[in-house]
Enzyme design. Structure first.
Site: not given
Ligand code: NAP
Length: 246
Positions: A141, A154
């Site tokens: 991130s 985080y």
């Molecule tokens: P999101 O929409 O909340 O989706 C998160 C995903 O992770 C969901 O499919 C969830 O599956 C899965 N997950 C959570 N806990 C889990 C576990 N214990 N085992 C397996 N799957 C699990 O998040 P996102 O924004 O797309 O983020 C994806 C990645 O990008 C993350 O690593 C996040 O830190 C990173 N990121 C995001 C942003 C942002 O602004 N969005 C910025 C920087 C980095 P279930 O619902 O099935 O549990």
């Protein structure tokens, strides 16, 4: 010819957000995809249906990435079903935004168990089971560069992901596997939007050079490129995907 023809990709946390769009885009580029999820069974099945309706191939496999036994089963069942795994996208993650003084020990442990131990668990399996000449893409991130107050645990978890990325790249390079991390800036998903006011969202959307939030597709495009053979000489790198935010 599609750039990922013949490849098999495992995307953790692919039921929603960046992971779901990445799974779709990998399939669109020719890869067979394993859509991992933890709790969101229906959403994962919808991602699989969307991929199949668009002419691709995908299966959904439940596993909690923080649990070693689940991740071993995820790798073994995926390889039994599809023959191999060439591409691992470590996308599953959770976020917590609170000053360090207000974060409980249990909250810290939960965040580290998913964001850090989850990545360790898949890399541990990938060390012996990912195909030669494969690719690993971990999700970090941009907070590891901005260091915003309220993001302590985080940011620490993603700092650990970046160091695992750099070292794993050196450990598996001999098998032709490249390992990188992408560092998205604020990206419009549930994880980002949860608990934020409209003012927070607008402030963060204005913090990059383009004056908008990132979209999951902005991140997925870079992941697809890193998973292709054209990116083989990029390894051990942390690539900001954030519209010049940091
Ligand atoms: P999101 O929409 O909340 O989706 C998160 C995903 O992770 C969901 O499919 C969830 O599956 C899965 N997950 C959570 N806990 C889990 C576990 N214990 N085992 C397996 N799957 C699990 O998040 P996102 O924004 O797309 O983020 C994806 C990645 O990008 C993350 O690593 C996040 O830190 C990173 N990121 C995001 C942003 C942002 O602004 N969005 C910025 C920087 C980095 P279930 O619902 O099935 O549990």
């Amino acid at each position: 010819m599609q750039i990922l023809n013949g490849k098999v990709a495992l995307v953790t946390g692919a039921s929603k957000g960046i992971g779901a769009v990445t799974a779709f885009k990998l399939a669109q580029n020719g890869a067979k995809v394993i859509v991992n999820y933890n709790g969101s069974h229906k959403a994962a099945e919808q991602v699989v249906a969307d991929i199949r309706n668009a002419g691709g191939y995908a299966i959904a496999v439940q596993a909690d990435v923080s649990k070693e036994a689940d991740v071993k089963r995820l790798f073994d069942d995926s390889i039994a079903a599809l023959g191999k795994i060439d591409i691992l996208v470590n996308n599953a993650g959770i976020m917590l935004t609170k000053p360090i003084g207000q974060v409980s020990g249990d909250e810290f442990d939960q965040l580290i168990s998913i964001n850090v131990k989850g990545v360790f668990n898949t890399l541990h399996q990938a060390a012996g089971k990912l195909a030669d000449k494969g690719s690993v893409i971990n999700l970090s991130s941009t907070v590891t560069r901005t260091m915003f107050p309220g993001y302590g645990p985080y940011c620490a978890s993603k700092g650990a992901v970046e160091q695992l990325t750099r070292i794993f790249a050196k450990e598996v390079g001999g098998r032709g596997i490249n390992v990188n991390a992408v560092s998205p800036g604020p990206t419009e998903t549930e994880l980002f939007l949860n608990g934020k006011t409209q003012e927070d969202i607008e402030r963060l959307a204005g913090s990059n050079a383009f004056g908008r939030l990132g979209q999951p597709d902005d991140i997925a495009s870079v992941i697809v490129t890193l998973a292709s053979d054209d990116a083989k000489w990029i390894s051990g790198q942390i690539i900001g995907v954030n519209g010049a935010m940091a």
